[in-house]
Design a protein around this motif. Structure first.
Motif, PDB file in Angstrom:
ATOM      1  N   GLN A  58      31.910 114.461  -3.595  1.00  0.00           N
ATOM      2  CA  GLN A  58      30.753 114.865  -3.006  1.00  0.00           C
ATOM      3  C   GLN A  58      30.627 116.092  -2.785  1.00  0.00           C
ATOM      4  N   THR A  59      29.473 116.683  -2.838  1.00  0.00           N
ATOM      5  CA  THR A  59      29.271 118.109  -2.504  1.00  0.00           C
ATOM      6  C   THR A  59      28.211 118.020  -1.159  1.00  0.00           C
ATOM      7  N   ASN A  60      28.696 118.615  -0.253  1.00  0.00           N
ATOM      8  CA  ASN A  60      27.825 119.043   0.935  1.00  0.00           C
ATOM      9  C   ASN A  60      26.897 119.938   0.725  1.00  0.00           C
ATOM     10  N   ILE A  61      25.994 119.886   1.246  1.00  0.00           N
ATOM     11  CA  ILE A  61      24.810 120.727   1.290  1.00  0.00           C
ATOM     12  C   ILE A  61      24.893 121.912   2.391  1.00  0.00           C
ATOM     13  N   GLN A  62      25.063 123.099   2.343  1.00  0.00           N
ATOM     14  CA  GLN A  62      25.145 124.035   3.208  1.00  0.00           C
ATOM     15  C   GLN A  62      24.026 124.724   3.495  1.00  0.00           C
ATOM     16  N   LEU A  63      23.388 124.541   4.629  1.00  0.00           N
ATOM     17  CA  LEU A  63      22.075 125.416   4.885  1.00  0.00           C
ATOM     18  C   LEU A  63      22.512 126.056   6.174  1.00  0.00           C
ATOM     19  N   GLU A  64      21.645 127.187   6.141  1.00  0.00           N
ATOM     20  CA  GLU A  64      21.733 128.441   7.357  1.00  0.00           C
ATOM     21  C   GLU A  64      21.064 127.565   8.427  1.00  0.00           C
ATOM     22  N   LYS A  65      21.532 128.017   9.804  1.00  0.00           N
ATOM     23  CA  LYS A  65      20.636 127.815  11.007  1.00  0.00           C
ATOM     24  C   LYS A  65      19.427 128.207  10.957  1.00  0.00           C
ATOM     25  N   PRO A  66      18.414 127.412  11.456  1.00  0.00           N
ATOM     26  CA  PRO A  66      17.266 128.060  11.428  1.00  0.00           C
ATOM     27  C   PRO A  66      17.048 129.100  12.627  1.00  0.00           C
ATOM     28  N   GLN A  67      16.505 130.254  12.097  1.00  0.00           N
ATOM     29  CA  GLN A  67      16.360 131.357  13.161  1.00  0.00           C
ATOM     30  C   GLN A  67      14.848 131.190  13.962  1.00  0.00           C
ATOM     31  N   ILE A  68      14.830 130.602  15.097  1.00  0.00           N
ATOM     32  CA  ILE A  68      13.771 130.606  15.819  1.00  0.00           C
ATOM     33  C   ILE A  68      13.366 131.493  16.854  1.00  0.00           C
ATOM     34  N   ASP A  69      12.251 132.215  16.962  1.00  0.00           N
ATOM     35  CA  ASP A  69      11.872 133.161  17.928  1.00  0.00           C
ATOM     36  C   ASP A  69      10.571 132.856  18.508  1.00  0.00           C
ATOM     37  N   LYS A  70      10.325 132.927  19.784  1.00  0.00           N
ATOM     38  CA  LYS A  70       9.005 132.871  20.529  1.00  0.00           C
ATOM     39  C   LYS A  70       8.162 133.916  19.846  1.00  0.00           C
ATOM     40  N   LEU A  71       6.900 133.500  19.553  1.00  0.00           N
ATOM     41  CA  LEU A  71       5.878 134.459  19.292  1.00  0.00           C
ATOM     42  C   LEU A  71       4.722 134.543  20.198  1.00  0.00           C
ATOM     43  N   GLY A  72       4.781 135.167  21.466  1.00  0.00           N
ATOM     44  CA  GLY A  72       3.912 135.205  22.253  1.00  0.00           C
ATOM     45  C   GLY A  72       4.240 134.113  23.422  1.00  0.00           C
ATOM     46  N   THR A  73       3.369 133.490  23.974  1.00  0.00           N
ATOM     47  CA  THR A  73       3.559 132.341  24.842  1.00  0.00           C
ATOM     48  C   THR A  73       3.362 130.860  24.145  1.00  0.00           C
ATOM     49  N   LYS A  74       2.663 130.761  23.049  1.00  0.00           N
ATOM     50  CA  LYS A  74       2.308 129.539  22.472  1.00  0.00           C
ATOM     51  C   LYS A  74       2.654 129.391  21.138  1.00  0.00           C
ATOM     52  N   LYS A 117       2.018 126.634  15.621  1.00  0.00           N
ATOM     53  CA  LYS A 117       1.693 126.729  16.985  1.00  0.00           C
ATOM     54  C   LYS A 117       2.160 125.831  18.115  1.00  0.00           C
ATOM     55  N   GLY A 118       2.726 126.240  18.958  1.00  0.00           N
ATOM     56  CA  GLY A 118       3.630 125.460  19.836  1.00  0.00           C
ATOM     57  C   GLY A 118       4.990 126.095  20.068  1.00  0.00           C
ATOM     58  N   ARG A 119       5.591 125.635  21.246  1.00  0.00           N
ATOM     59  CA  ARG A 119       6.903 126.086  21.452  1.00  0.00           C
ATOM     60  C   ARG A 119       8.117 125.234  21.201  1.00  0.00           C
ATOM     61  N   TYR A 120       8.695 125.490  20.327  1.00  0.00           N
ATOM     62  CA  TYR A 120       9.654 124.524  19.590  1.00  0.00           C
ATOM     63  C   TYR A 120      11.266 125.286  19.527  1.00  0.00           C
ATOM     64  N   THR A 121      12.029 124.324  19.961  1.00  0.00           N
ATOM     65  CA  THR A 121      13.455 124.993  19.909  1.00  0.00           C
ATOM     66  C   THR A 121      14.120 125.003  18.506  1.00  0.00           C
ATOM     67  N   SER A 122      15.281 125.503  18.212  1.00  0.00           N
ATOM     68  CA  SER A 122      15.977 125.167  17.092  1.00  0.00           C
ATOM     69  C   SER A 122      16.531 123.876  16.868  1.00  0.00           C
ATOM     70  N   THR A 123      17.001 123.366  17.928  1.00  0.00           N
ATOM     71  CA  THR A 123      17.534 121.926  17.833  1.00  0.00           C
ATOM     72  C   THR A 123      16.448 120.886  17.434  1.00  0.00           C
ATOM     73  N   GLN A 124      14.932 121.124  17.699  1.00  0.00           N
ATOM     74  CA  GLN A 124      14.110 120.128  17.273  1.00  0.00           C
ATOM     75  C   GLN A 124      13.986 120.573  15.775  1.00  0.00           C
ATOM     76  N   ILE A 125      14.067 121.638  15.279  1.00  0.00           N
ATOM     77  CA  ILE A 125      13.660 122.125  13.973  1.00  0.00           C
ATOM     78  C   ILE A 125      14.879 121.490  13.207  1.00  0.00           C
ATOM     79  N   GLU A 126      16.197 121.458  13.834  1.00  0.00           N
ATOM     80  CA  GLU A 126      17.331 121.200  12.745  1.00  0.00           C
ATOM     81  C   GLU A 126      17.088 119.543  12.671  1.00  0.00           C
ATOM     82  N   THR A 127      16.831 118.899  13.810  1.00  0.00           N
ATOM     83  CA  THR A 127      16.706 117.279  13.578  1.00  0.00           C
ATOM     84  C   THR A 127      15.568 117.143  12.372  1.00  0.00           C
ATOM     85  N   LEU A 128      14.588 117.796  12.414  1.00  0.00           N
ATOM     86  CA  LEU A 128      13.688 117.593  11.384  1.00  0.00           C
ATOM     87  C   LEU A 128      14.006 118.032  10.149  1.00  0.00           C
ATOM     88  N   ILE A 129      14.655 118.967  10.030  1.00  0.00           N
ATOM     89  CA  ILE A 129      15.392 119.388   8.609  1.00  0.00           C
ATOM     90  C   ILE A 129      16.458 118.341   8.099  1.00  0.00           C
TER      91      ILE A 129
END
Length: 182
Positions: A58-74, A117-129
């Motif tokens: 079995q080969t595991n897929i190695q992905l980078e961690k998503p780099q999430i930044d806030k762009l303004g307030t929303k 559009k909206g504020r999301y954390t890297s953990t939310q993005i990781e679960t969707l990945i």
């Protein structure tokens, strides 16, 4: 006539000899079946490694961690979006559509980034990945990440095809909301 007294204990002691029988350990039928199963499983894995090593390992897929930044307030900026799409071997447009639908928001691609559009954390993005990987990337039989996503023009269905075990599976099409179709 003798009077019998039931309260009086008998004066006669009984000596009982115990027989000790030594038996060979008894192996139950489920234990024999389990041993047979384990030996057969080891043999199958050995044959698989000899004849088709790509399926045995079995080969595991190695992905980078998503780099999430806030762009303004929303808004949220996903910096390494294109790199992660390339690592998953998927088109950036398909991945961005999936994320925007799952997050229930709007967004756009700019260069190698995704603006959401909206504020999301890297953990939310990781679960969707992870959810995207299981649904659209990993083979359901051999769990390999070496798959391709093919769209049938006539039926408008997506299917993922594994390059290792040649399995195909139809996957869910992305449902575009009414808000985004306008």
């Amino acid at each position: 006539m003798d009077i019998i007294d039931f309260n009086k204990q008998n004066s006669v002691k009984k000596v009982v000899k115990k027989k000790v029988i030594i038996q060979a350990p008894v192996v139950s039928k489920p234990q024999i079946n389990k041993d047979y199963y384990n030996k057969a499983l080891e043999r199958i894995i050995q044959l698989l490694k000899e004849n088709n090593p790509s399926l045995a390992t079995q080969t595991n897929i190695q992905l980078e961690k998503p780099q999430i930044d806030k762009l303004g307030t929303k808004k949220t900026l996903w910096k390494n979006f294109d790199a992660i799409c390339n690592q998953m071997n998927r088109e950036a447009q398909h991945v961005s559509q999936y994320f925007l639908i799952e997050l229930g928001t709007e967004g756009s691609q700019a260069d190698e980034k995704l603006i959401i559009k909206g504020r999301y954390t890297s953990t939310q993005i990781e679960t969707l990945i992870k959810k995207y990987l299981y649904e659209y990337v990993l083979c359901s039989l051999c769990k390999s990440s070496d798959t391709t996503l093919i769209r049938d023009v006539e039926s408008r269905l997506y299917s993922k095809e594994c390059k290792n075990c040649k399995a195909t599976k139809t996957v869910a099409t992305l449902k575009i909301s009414n808000k985004r179709q306008k």
